[in-house]
Design an enzyme around this catalytic site. Structure first.
Site, PDB file in Angstrom:
ATOM      1  N   ASP A 263     -33.294   6.598  12.214  1.00  0.00           N
ATOM      2  CA  ASP A 263     -34.190   6.275  13.319  1.00  0.00           C
ATOM      3  C   ASP A 263     -35.626   6.349  12.820  1.00  0.00           C
ATOM      4  O   ASP A 263     -35.865   6.612  11.631  1.00  0.00           O
ATOM      5  CB  ASP A 263     -33.962   7.229  14.494  1.00  0.00           C
ATOM      6  CG  ASP A 263     -34.209   6.576  15.857  1.00  0.00           C
ATOM      7  OD1 ASP A 263     -35.116   5.723  15.954  1.00  0.00           O
ATOM      8  OD2 ASP A 263     -33.521   6.937  16.823  1.00  0.00           O
TER       9      ASP A 263
ATOM     10  N   GLU B 285     -29.393   3.900  23.175  1.00  0.00           N
ATOM     11  CA  GLU B 285     -30.042   5.116  22.662  1.00  0.00           C
ATOM     12  C   GLU B 285     -31.271   5.492  23.467  1.00  0.00           C
ATOM     13  O   GLU B 285     -31.542   6.683  23.676  1.00  0.00           O
ATOM     14  CB  GLU B 285     -30.424   4.921  21.190  1.00  0.00           C
ATOM     15  CG  GLU B 285     -30.882   6.198  20.474  1.00  0.00           C
ATOM     16  CD  GLU B 285     -32.370   6.499  20.623  1.00  0.00           C
ATOM     17  OE1 GLU B 285     -32.787   7.626  20.288  1.00  0.00           O
ATOM     18  OE2 GLU B 285     -33.133   5.614  21.087  1.00  0.00           O
ATOM     19  N   GLU B 286     -32.033   4.503  23.911  1.00  0.00           N
ATOM     20  CA  GLU B 286     -33.296   4.794  24.595  1.00  0.00           C
ATOM     21  C   GLU B 286     -33.107   5.413  25.981  1.00  0.00           C
ATOM     22  O   GLU B 286     -34.064   5.913  26.564  1.00  0.00           O
ATOM     23  CB  GLU B 286     -34.143   3.515  24.705  1.00  0.00           C
ATOM     24  CG  GLU B 286     -34.579   2.910  23.380  1.00  0.00           C
ATOM     25  CD  GLU B 286     -35.595   3.753  22.627  1.00  0.00           C
ATOM     26  OE1 GLU B 286     -35.944   4.849  23.111  1.00  0.00           O
ATOM     27  OE2 GLU B 286     -36.027   3.324  21.547  1.00  0.00           O
TER      28      GLU B 286
ATOM     29  N   HIS C 222     -29.788   2.356  16.198  1.00  0.00           N
ATOM     30  CA  HIS C 222     -29.578   1.745  17.512  1.00  0.00           C
ATOM     31  C   HIS C 222     -30.258   0.379  17.611  1.00  0.00           C
ATOM     32  O   HIS C 222     -31.276   0.111  16.971  1.00  0.00           O
ATOM     33  CB  HIS C 222     -30.011   2.689  18.637  1.00  0.00           C
ATOM     34  CG  HIS C 222     -31.476   2.963  18.730  1.00  0.00           C
ATOM     35  ND1 HIS C 222     -32.338   2.171  19.460  1.00  0.00           N
ATOM     36  CD2 HIS C 222     -32.251   3.972  18.235  1.00  0.00           C
ATOM     37  CE1 HIS C 222     -33.563   2.670  19.405  1.00  0.00           C
ATOM     38  NE2 HIS C 222     -33.540   3.755  18.656  1.00  0.00           N
TER      39      HIS C 222
ATOM     40  N   ASP D 199     -38.546   0.036  16.388  1.00  0.00           N
ATOM     41  CA  ASP D 199     -37.704   1.158  16.823  1.00  0.00           C
ATOM     42  C   ASP D 199     -36.571   0.563  17.661  1.00  0.00           C
ATOM     43  O   ASP D 199     -36.760   0.238  18.823  1.00  0.00           O
ATOM     44  CB  ASP D 199     -38.561   2.127  17.643  1.00  0.00           C
ATOM     45  CG  ASP D 199     -37.760   3.242  18.316  1.00  0.00           C
ATOM     46  OD1 ASP D 199     -36.575   3.424  17.976  1.00  0.00           O
ATOM     47  OD2 ASP D 199     -38.313   3.908  19.204  1.00  0.00           O
TER      48      ASP D 199
ATOM     49  N   HIS E 181     -42.989   2.960  20.637  1.00  0.00           N
ATOM     50  CA  HIS E 181     -42.791   2.545  22.035  1.00  0.00           C
ATOM     51  C   HIS E 181     -43.963   1.735  22.574  1.00  0.00           C
ATOM     52  O   HIS E 181     -44.326   1.821  23.744  1.00  0.00           O
ATOM     53  CB  HIS E 181     -42.515   3.758  22.939  1.00  0.00           C
ATOM     54  CG  HIS E 181     -41.119   4.257  22.825  1.00  0.00           C
ATOM     55  ND1 HIS E 181     -40.500   4.997  23.810  1.00  0.00           N
ATOM     56  CD2 HIS E 181     -40.195   4.114  21.830  1.00  0.00           C
ATOM     57  CE1 HIS E 181     -39.261   5.293  23.430  1.00  0.00           C
ATOM     58  NE2 HIS E 181     -39.065   4.769  22.224  1.00  0.00           N
TER      59      HIS E 181
END
Length: 346
Positions: free
Chosen positions: A231, A208-209, A67, A176, A315
């Site tokens: 991922d 995606e998130e 992603h 990410d 994150h």
């Protein structure tokens, strides 16, 4: 002409593209992928699709997904020139005070998430994380000017890009999952002149998130025989539980569980062993937190696997990975794809 690895990292991490606003990073991703595939396009949800066709009748279709979106913020209101905001994706509010951000209006504005200096904090406030609703972004504007230049709903991202550390480590925002898209580009490069027995679809997916809609819709349209969701997973650090983290430099991580069709996981392991590439295993007993979860139930069902890159500080604006893991992941994927149609995994 393709970019080198360092340039790809700097280019991808520097783009701003929170969930639902991926267009700038998707266009950059297209430029990286185009030299190694036959065709690229964008679908209705803004995901990038590239295909390398093998030219053989009745060939299997393999989907490799990473992603492109990143976590971010969104403006919800303006008070005395300061911006109120909420999250896009899983933002850790402990990371927010005193953070530099980019407000993605036209033209973009630099800002900082305001924080009280310790001298004026009460004892009660000094030992707890501030709630997101109590924070605001200072862009240095009056109320009138802020209202004129910054519409409600404007997305916001961390300002930082990425930089290189010792021993092949890279640090930055949005590793990410843009680092994994870089690995897809490396995989496409490795496959460029190889004779294949399958058509390979490379997806830089959107959203995606927040809900995984980008990969789900792309998978429905492509109708692949199998999908590998590429991922990140949690990398090791001194304060992290060893049983929940994976070694940076220890190789890519192959998922095992109900979201990972066993024959695909085994084929990925065999690809690693055949090339003498170290790999790790992650037991994933339920939701994998990847696009494989939603893709698995598109159409009549799609065989899925999960291949992960160890990443520290997920994150946050300072995510850290090992570039050797990324190269090895691309090699494992290319070896896996090269065997499709020759072995019984798909």
């Amino acid at each position: 002409m393709g970019m080198d690895l360092h340039t790809m990292f700097l280019t991808m991490a520097g783009e701003k593209g929170p969930s639902g606003f991926e267009e700038p990073v998707a266009k950059t991703a297209q430029r990286l992928l185009e030299p190694y595939v036959d065709e690229t396009w964008f679908d209705r949800l803004g995901s990038l699709v590239g295909v390398r066709r093998c030219g053989k009748k009745g060939a299997k279709k393999i989907l490799l997904d990473a992603h492109l979106d990143e976590i971010g913020l969104m403006v919800t209101g303006i008070e005395e020139g300061f911006l109120r905001f909420t999250e896009i994706g899983g933002v850790d509010q402990r990371m927010l005070p005193d953070r530099e951000v980019t407000v993605l209006c036209d033209p973009p504005l630099m800002g900082v998430i305001a924080c009280l200096p310790p001298h004026v904090q009460s004892a009660k406030d000094s030992d707890k994380a501030m709630e997101m609703e109590d924070l605001y972004i200072d862009v240095g504007l009056s109320q009138e000017e802020a209202e004129r230049r910054i519409p409600i709903g404007t997305p916001v991202t961390y300002r930082c890009g990425c930089f290189f550390m010792g021993d092949g480590r890279v640090c930055g925002k949005s590793m990410d999952d843009r680092a994994c898209f870089v690995s897809l580009v490396l995989c496409a490069k490795l496959l460029k002149d190889k004779d294949l027995d399958c058509d390979v679809y490379f997806i830089g997916s959107s959203r995606e998130e927040v809900n995984g809609a980008g990969a789900e819709c792309a998978a429905f349209a492509i109708a692949p025989d199998a999908c590998v969701a590429v991922d990140v997973t949690h990398g090791d650090s001194p304060d992290a539980p060893k049983e929940k983290t994976y070694q940076l430099g220890g190789g890519p991580v192959i998922g095992l569980g109900p979201n990972c069709v066993r024959t695909l996981s085994q084929a990925l392991e065999e690809s690693a062993r055949r090339q003498n590439i170290p790999y790790q295993q992650e037991v994933m007993t339920g939701h994998t937190g990847t696009n494989a979860w939603g893709v698995q139930v598109r159409r009549e069902g799609i065989a899925t696997a999960v291949l992960s890159l160890p990443l520290r500080y997920m994150h946050t604006p300072v995510e850290v990975l090992d570039t050797e893991d990324l190269k090895r992941l691309a090699q494992v994927l290319s070896g896996f794809v090269g065997q499709i149609g020759k072995e019984g995994a798909v």
